[in-house]
Design a protein around this motif. Structure first.
Motif, PDB file in Angstrom:
ATOM      1  N   ALA A   1       0.825  -1.209   0.000  1.00  0.00           N
ATOM      2  CA  ALA A   1       0.000   0.000   0.000  1.00  0.00           C
ATOM      3  C   ALA A   1       0.858   1.257   0.000  1.00  0.00           C
ATOM      4  O   ALA A   1       0.547   2.249  -0.685  1.00  0.00           O
ATOM      5  N   ALA A   2       1.944   1.239   0.760  1.00  0.00           N
ATOM      6  CA  ALA A   2       2.835   2.400   0.807  1.00  0.00           C
ATOM      7  C   ALA A   2       3.465   2.666  -0.555  1.00  0.00           C
ATOM      8  O   ALA A   2       3.475   3.805  -1.047  1.00  0.00           O
ATOM      9  N   ALA A   3       3.985   1.617  -1.170  1.00  0.00           N
ATOM     10  CA  ALA A   3       4.632   1.776  -2.474  1.00  0.00           C
ATOM     11  C   ALA A   3       3.642   2.207  -3.546  1.00  0.00           C
ATOM     12  O   ALA A   3       3.937   3.065  -4.386  1.00  0.00           O
ATOM     13  N   ASP A   4       2.442   1.636  -3.509  1.00  0.00           N
ATOM     14  CA  ASP A   4       1.450   1.979  -4.524  1.00  0.00           C
ATOM     15  C   ASP A   4       0.940   3.403  -4.338  1.00  0.00           C
ATOM     16  O   ASP A   4       0.644   4.099  -5.329  1.00  0.00           O
ATOM     17  N   ALA A   5       0.825   3.855  -3.094  1.00  0.00           N
ATOM     18  CA  ALA A   5       0.384   5.231  -2.857  1.00  0.00           C
ATOM     19  C   ALA A   5       1.347   6.222  -3.499  1.00  0.00           C
ATOM     20  O   ALA A   5       0.931   7.241  -4.062  1.00  0.00           O
ATOM     21  N   VAL A   6       2.637   5.922  -3.440  1.00  0.00           N
ATOM     22  CA  VAL A   6       3.631   6.818  -4.013  1.00  0.00           C
ATOM     23  C   VAL A   6       3.654   6.723  -5.539  1.00  0.00           C
ATOM     24  O   VAL A   6       3.593   7.740  -6.244  1.00  0.00           O
ATOM     25  N   LEU A   7       3.699   5.506  -6.074  1.00  0.00           N
ATOM     26  CA  LEU A   7       3.828   5.372  -7.528  1.00  0.00           C
ATOM     27  C   LEU A   7       2.530   5.692  -8.272  1.00  0.00           C
ATOM     28  O   LEU A   7       2.567   5.992  -9.465  1.00  0.00           O
ATOM     29  N   SER A   8       1.407   5.638  -7.579  1.00  0.00           N
ATOM     30  CA  SER A   8       0.151   6.029  -8.219  1.00  0.00           C
ATOM     31  C   SER A   8      -0.073   7.537  -8.157  1.00  0.00           C
ATOM     32  O   SER A   8      -1.031   8.049  -8.750  1.00  0.00           O
ATOM     33  N   GLY A   9       0.793   8.239  -7.424  1.00  0.00           N
ATOM     34  CA  GLY A   9       0.689   9.683  -7.335  1.00  0.00           C
ATOM     35  C   GLY A   9      -0.208  10.188  -6.228  1.00  0.00           C
ATOM     36  O   GLY A   9      -0.455  11.392  -6.120  1.00  0.00           O
ATOM     37  N   ARG A  10      -0.703   9.303  -5.377  1.00  0.00           N
ATOM     38  CA  ARG A  10      -1.569   9.732  -4.281  1.00  0.00           C
ATOM     39  C   ARG A  10      -0.794  10.327  -3.119  1.00  0.00           C
ATOM     40  O   ARG A  10      -1.368  10.984  -2.253  1.00  0.00           O
ATOM     41  N   ALA A  11       0.497  10.078  -3.071  1.00  0.00           N
ATOM     42  CA  ALA A  11       1.349  10.635  -2.025  1.00  0.00           C
ATOM     43  C   ALA A  11       2.754  10.809  -2.579  1.00  0.00           C
ATOM     44  O   ALA A  11       3.157  10.124  -3.525  1.00  0.00           O
ATOM     45  N   LEU A  12       3.487  11.734  -1.992  1.00  0.00           N
ATOM     46  CA  LEU A  12       4.877  11.952  -2.400  1.00  0.00           C
ATOM     47  C   LEU A  12       5.797  10.965  -1.698  1.00  0.00           C
ATOM     48  O   LEU A  12       6.705  10.394  -2.300  1.00  0.00           O
ATOM     49  N   HIS A  13       5.558  10.785  -0.406  1.00  0.00           N
ATOM     50  CA  HIS A  13       6.313   9.842   0.407  1.00  0.00           C
ATOM     51  C   HIS A  13       5.334   8.958   1.173  1.00  0.00           C
ATOM     52  O   HIS A  13       4.189   9.356   1.420  1.00  0.00           O
ATOM     53  N   ALA A  14       5.796   7.776   1.586  1.00  0.00           N
ATOM     54  CA  ALA A  14       4.966   6.895   2.417  1.00  0.00           C
ATOM     55  C   ALA A  14       5.855   6.126   3.373  1.00  0.00           C
ATOM     56  O   ALA A  14       6.943   5.668   3.007  1.00  0.00           O
ATOM     57  N   TYR A  15       5.358   5.962   4.590  1.00  0.00           N
ATOM     58  CA  TYR A  15       6.126   5.302   5.656  1.00  0.00           C
ATOM     59  C   TYR A  15       5.287   4.164   6.228  1.00  0.00           C
ATOM     60  O   TYR A  15       4.202   4.386   6.752  1.00  0.00           O
TER      61      TYR A  15
ATOM     62  N   ALA B   1       8.620  -6.035  -6.016  1.00  0.00           N
ATOM     63  CA  ALA B   1       8.190  -6.855  -7.150  1.00  0.00           C
ATOM     64  C   ALA B   1       6.826  -6.413  -7.667  1.00  0.00           C
ATOM     65  O   ALA B   1       6.587  -6.382  -8.888  1.00  0.00           O
ATOM     66  N   ALA B   2       5.934  -6.069  -6.752  1.00  0.00           N
ATOM     67  CA  ALA B   2       4.602  -5.612  -7.160  1.00  0.00           C
ATOM     68  C   ALA B   2       4.685  -4.308  -7.940  1.00  0.00           C
ATOM     69  O   ALA B   2       3.964  -4.107  -8.920  1.00  0.00           O
ATOM     70  N   MET B   3       5.566  -3.409  -7.518  1.00  0.00           N
ATOM     71  CA  MET B   3       5.704  -2.140  -8.221  1.00  0.00           C
ATOM     72  C   MET B   3       6.422  -2.302  -9.553  1.00  0.00           C
ATOM     73  O   MET B   3       6.156  -1.580 -10.518  1.00  0.00           O
ATOM     74  N   ARG B   4       7.317  -3.260  -9.630  1.00  0.00           N
ATOM     75  CA  ARG B   4       7.947  -3.559 -10.913  1.00  0.00           C
ATOM     76  C   ARG B   4       6.893  -4.056 -11.898  1.00  0.00           C
ATOM     77  O   ARG B   4       6.878  -3.643 -13.059  1.00  0.00           O
ATOM     78  N   ARG B   5       6.004  -4.919 -11.427  1.00  0.00           N
ATOM     79  CA  ARG B   5       4.987  -5.487 -12.303  1.00  0.00           C
ATOM     80  C   ARG B   5       3.940  -4.443 -12.698  1.00  0.00           C
ATOM     81  O   ARG B   5       3.556  -4.353 -13.875  1.00  0.00           O
ATOM     82  N   LYS B   6       3.481  -3.664 -11.755  1.00  0.00           N
ATOM     83  CA  LYS B   6       2.379  -2.732 -12.015  1.00  0.00           C
ATOM     84  C   LYS B   6       2.831  -1.460 -12.706  1.00  0.00           C
ATOM     85  O   LYS B   6       2.140  -0.936 -13.587  1.00  0.00           O
ATOM     86  N   HIS B   7       3.988  -0.938 -12.311  1.00  0.00           N
ATOM     87  CA  HIS B   7       4.419   0.374 -12.802  1.00  0.00           C
ATOM     88  C   HIS B   7       5.700   0.333 -13.627  1.00  0.00           C
ATOM     89  O   HIS B   7       6.086   1.355 -14.188  1.00  0.00           O
ATOM     90  N   GLY B   8       6.378  -0.811 -13.652  1.00  0.00           N
ATOM     91  CA  GLY B   8       7.638  -0.897 -14.394  1.00  0.00           C
ATOM     92  C   GLY B   8       8.728  -0.010 -13.835  1.00  0.00           C
ATOM     93  O   GLY B   8       9.630   0.415 -14.565  1.00  0.00           O
ATOM     94  N   ALA B   9       8.685   0.250 -12.544  1.00  0.00           N
ATOM     95  CA  ALA B   9       9.607   1.213 -11.927  1.00  0.00           C
ATOM     96  C   ALA B   9      10.991   0.617 -11.710  1.00  0.00           C
ATOM     97  O   ALA B   9      11.141  -0.548 -11.349  1.00  0.00           O
ATOM     98  N   ARG B  10      12.012   1.462 -11.922  1.00  0.00           N
ATOM     99  CA  ARG B  10      13.368   1.135 -11.489  1.00  0.00           C
ATOM    100  C   ARG B  10      13.467   1.526 -10.022  1.00  0.00           C
ATOM    101  O   ARG B  10      13.182   2.672  -9.644  1.00  0.00           O
ATOM    102  N   VAL B  11      13.872   0.581  -9.199  1.00  0.00           N
ATOM    103  CA  VAL B  11      13.814   0.779  -7.751  1.00  0.00           C
ATOM    104  C   VAL B  11      15.211   0.701  -7.146  1.00  0.00           C
ATOM    105  O   VAL B  11      15.961  -0.244  -7.400  1.00  0.00           O
ATOM    106  N   LEU B  12      15.535   1.688  -6.321  1.00  0.00           N
ATOM    107  CA  LEU B  12      16.733   1.646  -5.484  1.00  0.00           C
ATOM    108  C   LEU B  12      16.299   1.277  -4.077  1.00  0.00           C
ATOM    109  O   LEU B  12      15.522   2.004  -3.454  1.00  0.00           O
TER     110      LEU B  12
END
Length: 393
Positions: free
Chosen positions: A115-129, A157-168
């Motif tokens: 939920a935290a990662a999706d909130a950020v990558l979907s644009g609903r939040a800038l940061h999530a903790y 892995a979920a964010m890679r699949r849903k958003h194709g994001a490069r993650v550090l």
């Protein structure tokens, strides 16, 4: 994108407790949350409640037979094969014993990190903790190091699949982030970074400088194993010099950081001798890099930390104060900022239950601490290590 930070709370995660004597306790989160609330730093509108992860999400990292075994061992009356299952899947050790409700509680933790990662990558939040997350030792087919499901790896892995994001992925726990590293050891689009006490002396015995990934993922992994009795200055030198170079070279779409706070001098499960200062400075640098490189997209997770009274509440609260831009985070940077007092209401609430005297200030007064022997030698060894780790970036 909304310019805000959200605090993710995992409904159903609080039963994640192995036994009364185990150092991994949900009390850690309660202590930290109440500290933030007493500080006026956790308004209700910042809180996001997360759903439990589904089996199909768990399966992004974990094997189906492992998930089924965890489910079976979670029953009030486990199957007759429980002993064999537990032994086979790493859930029979003193560190990670199975317990009733294990699957449900661990799945709730995973749901919070997703939920935290999706909130950020979907644009609903800038940061999530997600303070309750960061269980970085679990592997696809076995539990390890207090970790049943690897919420950090699953969320990535979920964010890679849903958003194709490069993650550090940045792991600051004193124990090497082995489970996350090996989940993406062949993936060039997930960079795993870990600073930790050297595996020569500490669990899990991995995380050396030569571990750099394999095949297409070679080079997308960096470990900075520091010496026992490392102190603030050397730890922060190692962290700042390496993570800054790596982040700028990798250019992520998202930063996911794990904030285990067991490198503190009071922690009983490591030999590193840092103070609360590093738990203010590390999230500050991560936040800066997120704004510089990926439009601020940053997800932070909790992790280890086994002095639940004197260390964890302050360290985990500092992450949120920095992330949310609370004025107290800036005040603590001032010359006398470390003398800022913890809320009296929090001290009065918890001191009667605490087996130790609670700290009165946000940061530690290290002037009263005895300096570590071999400080210069340790600093030099650590400098040689970080130079080796970062030489390719």
């Amino acid at each position: 994108m909304k310019d805000k930070a959200v605090y993710v709370r995992s409904t159903g995660a609080s039963p994640y407790r192995f036994n009364d004597e185990h150092p991994f306790s949900p009390l850690r989160v309660e202590l930290a949350e109440t500290l933030l609330e007493a500080s006026g730093a956790l308004p209700s509108e910042s809180v996001l409640k997360a759903d439990t992860a589904l089996d199909e999400q768990l399966a992004l990292i974990h094997r189906p037979d492992y998930i089924e075994a965890v489910r079976g061992l979670s029953q009030p009356v486990p199957p007759a094969s429980a002993a064999g299952l537990a032994r086979r899947f790493g859930l029979d050790s003193e560190d990670t014993p199975y317990f009733t409700g294990m699957h449900e509680a661990a799945s709730a933790i995973v749901g919070g990190s997703i939920a935290a990662a999706d909130a950020v990558l979907s644009g609903r939040a800038l940061h999530a903790y997600h303070m309750g997350g960061g269980l970085h030792h679990a592997f696809p087919g076995h539990g390890s190091g207090f970790c049943v499901y690897n919420d950090a790896a699953i969320a990535i892995a979920a964010m890679r699949r849903k958003h194709g994001a490069r993650v550090l992925y940045i792991d600051t726990d004193v124990h090497h982030g082995d489970g996350v590293q090996y989940a993406f050891y062949e993936d060039p689009d997930v960079f795993t970074y870990s600073i930790h006490e050297t595996g020569k002396y500490l669990f899990p015995g991995t995380g050396f400088t030569h571990e750099k990934g394999i095949d297409k993922g070679f080079g997308a992994c960096c470990n900075v194993p520091v010496q026992p009795y490392t102190e603030d200055e050397s730890w922060l030198e190692c962290f700042t010099e390496t993570v800054t170079r790596i982040a700028r070279a990798f250019k992520p779409d998202l930063i996911v950081s794990q904030h285990g706070c067991d490198a503190h001098a009071f922690d009983p499960l490591s030999h590193v001798h840092c103070s609360m200062r590093i738990y203010l400075e590390m999230p500050r640098l991560i936040r800066q890099l997120a704004h510089e490189l990926c439009d601020g997209r940053w997800v932070a997770l909790g992790g280890g930390g086994y002095d639940p009274w004197r260390v964890v509440p302050r360290a985990w609260s500092l992450v949120w104060l920095v992330m949310s831009g609370h004025p107290l985070a800036s005040r603590l940077q001032e010359p006398q900022g470390g003398l800022s007092l913890l809320p009296q209401a929090w001290l009065e609430l918890w001191q009667p239950q605490a087996p130790v005297a609670l700290p009165l200030h946000w940061l530690d007064d290290t002037s009263a601490w005895s300096p570590m022997p071999r400080r210069a030698e340790i600093t030099l060894q650590n400098r040689r290590t970080w130079e080796l780790s970062a030489q390719d970036y």
